[in-house]
Design an enzyme around this catalytic site. Structure first.
Site, PDB file in Angstrom:
ATOM      1  N   ASN A  11      42.704  31.912  48.186  1.00  0.00           N
ATOM      2  CA  ASN A  11      43.498  32.741  49.104  1.00  0.00           C
ATOM      3  C   ASN A  11      42.565  33.215  50.219  1.00  0.00           C
ATOM      4  OD1 ASN A  11      45.048  34.683  50.367  1.00  0.00           O
ATOM      5  ND2 ASN A  11      45.117  36.090  48.623  1.00  0.00           N
ATOM      6  N   LYS A  13      43.298  34.838  52.821  1.00  0.00           N
ATOM      7  CA  LYS A  13      43.757  36.101  53.430  1.00  0.00           C
ATOM      8  C   LYS A  13      43.705  35.984  54.949  1.00  0.00           C
ATOM      9  CE  LYS A  13      42.397  38.470  49.250  1.00  0.00           C
ATOM     10  NZ  LYS A  13      41.945  39.677  48.582  1.00  0.00           N
ATOM     11  N   HIS A 105      51.415  39.688  46.557  1.00  0.00           N
ATOM     12  CA  HIS A 105      50.002  40.079  46.434  1.00  0.00           C
ATOM     13  C   HIS A 105      49.905  41.593  46.599  1.00  0.00           C
ATOM     14  CE1 HIS A 105      45.763  40.522  47.293  1.00  0.00           C
ATOM     15  NE2 HIS A 105      45.582  39.333  46.769  1.00  0.00           N
ATOM     16  N   GLU A 107      47.985  43.350  48.220  1.00  0.00           N
ATOM     17  CA  GLU A 107      47.784  43.783  49.611  1.00  0.00           C
ATOM     18  C   GLU A 107      49.110  43.816  50.366  1.00  0.00           C
ATOM     19  OE1 GLU A 107      44.643  40.981  50.426  1.00  0.00           O
ATOM     20  OE2 GLU A 107      43.316  42.134  49.128  1.00  0.00           O
ATOM     21  N   GLU A 172      46.489  39.964  38.647  1.00  0.00           N
ATOM     22  CA  GLU A 172      45.411  40.436  39.512  1.00  0.00           C
ATOM     23  C   GLU A 172      45.344  41.962  39.439  1.00  0.00           C
ATOM     24  OE1 GLU A 172      44.266  37.460  42.732  1.00  0.00           O
ATOM     25  OE2 GLU A 172      45.808  38.746  43.583  1.00  0.00           O
ATOM     26  N   GLY A 178      38.308  42.338  45.168  1.00  0.00           N
ATOM     27  CA  GLY A 178      37.305  42.680  46.177  1.00  0.00           C
ATOM     28  C   GLY A 178      36.289  43.714  45.720  1.00  0.00           C
ATOM     29  N   SER A 217      37.855  39.196  42.151  1.00  0.00           N
ATOM     30  CA  SER A 217      36.388  39.069  42.122  1.00  0.00           C
ATOM     31  C   SER A 217      35.897  37.861  41.320  1.00  0.00           C
ATOM     32  CB  SER A 217      35.744  40.354  41.588  1.00  0.00           C
ATOM     33  OG  SER A 217      36.021  41.435  42.462  1.00  0.00           O
TER      34      SER A 217
HETATM   35  P1  PGA Z   1      38.826  38.518  45.588  1.00  0.00           P
HETATM   36  O1  PGA Z   1      40.390  38.458  45.945  1.00  0.00           O
HETATM   37  O2  PGA Z   1      38.501  37.245  44.850  1.00  0.00           O
HETATM   38  O3  PGA Z   1      38.137  38.614  46.915  1.00  0.00           O
HETATM   39  O4  PGA Z   1      38.634  39.718  44.732  1.00  0.00           O
HETATM   40  C1  PGA Z   1      41.308  37.949  45.016  1.00  0.00           C
HETATM   41  C2  PGA Z   1      42.699  38.092  45.546  1.00  0.00           C
HETATM   42  O5  PGA Z   1      43.007  39.074  46.210  1.00  0.00           O
HETATM   43  O6  PGA Z   1      43.551  37.207  45.313  1.00  0.00           O
END
Ligand code: PGA
Length: 264
Positions: A11, A13, A105, A107, A172, A178, A217
């Site tokens: 992803n 983003k 997601h 976010e 997740e 992150g 992460s």
């Molecule tokens: P990250 O993001 O691997 O940077 O923690 C994962 C995600 O948001 O799908």
């Protein structure tokens, strides 16, 4: 026994501008060509909307079968067309070569106020357009610490999936995204087992085996131990998917975990 497919999904983003994105897509495709994947491992990259066309073209030029490497989008609108300024529909991303779409997601839930009901509408729209939804669920840190993770996950599964859902689910935990922190093997095994137990109630059938991935992460360092957890069908990768080699290392770890080991 039917073989369960495994997935490594990147992803991007709102990252990787035009040239970077094209190079990243090409480098990932070439890396996979150099080390072919086991048959049941699928890799998917999810660039921003503006990159879909170019990345699709770059992947076509590399000529890998889509079962090995394909493309997804990061969102779609519930309606297929209409006066919705700034939105992008499922048929539109399909036109540009997307086969998958990430929905719900954290976010999007946090920054765009997306509710489970909205996400469910998007799941319906994606499915109707012939796109496989990748639905994200996960609890916040406070919910986990207060012992409410199970009820949060149950509510998200009930609210954001359709009956008979045919897609991918990504667990997740919001606190892992992150942050550089990943749940312990025991916690992941426990949470994924719980999610698997909740799914048949929502789907109203035991016959659909929904792949359940972990995201948050994931790097090439954690990938081997995460992929070796029995309940984990793959990983959804954010930051570590923005650099071809680190993403390829994660794919390599998944390939190793997916390849049947000869019995001694
Ligand atoms: P990250 O993001 O691997 O940077 O923690 C994962 C995600 O948001 O799908």
């Amino acid at each position: 026994m039917a073989i369960v497919p495994k997935f490594v999904i990147g992803n991007w983003k709102m990252q990787a501008r035009h040239e970077h994105g094209l190079k990243l897509a090409r480098d990932v495709a070439r890396g996979i060509k150099d080390t072919p994947l086991p048959e049941h491992l699928h890799t998917i990259i999810c660039p921003p909307f503006t990159q879909l066309d170019g990345v699709h073209q770059a992947l076509e030029d590399e000529g890998l079968p889509y079962e090995q490497l394909s493309m997804g989008a990061q969102d779609c609108y519930p309606a297929s067309s209409g006066p919705f300024t700034g939105d992008i529909s499922a048929p539109m991303i399909k036109d540009l070569g997307a086969r998958y779409v990430i929905l719900g997601h954290s976010e999007r839930r946090q920054n765009h106020g997306e509710t489970d009901a909205i996400i469910r509408q998007k799941v319906k729209a994606a499915t109707a357009a012939g796109i496989t939804p990748i639905v994200c669920i996960g609890e916040h840190l406070a919910e986990r610490n207060e012992g409410r993770a199970a009820s949060v996950l149950a509510t998200q599964i009930e609210g954001s999936l359709t009956r008979g859902f045919r897609g991918i689910l990504a667990y997740e935990p919001v606190w892992a995204i992150g942050s550089g922190i990943t749940p312990s093997t025991e916690e992941l095994q426990r949470k994924l087992t719980l999610i698997r137990a909740l799914l048949p109630m929502r789907l109203m059938t035991d016959d659909i085996r929904v792949p359940v991935l972990y995201g948050g992460s994931v790097t090439s360092v954690q990938a081997p131990s995460i992929m070796s957890i029995e309940a984990v069908d793959g990983v959804l990768v954010g930051s570590a998917s923005l650099e071809a080699q680190s993403f390829l290392d994660i794919i390599g770890a998944a390939a190793e975990a997916t390849t049947p080991q000869p019995s001694s």
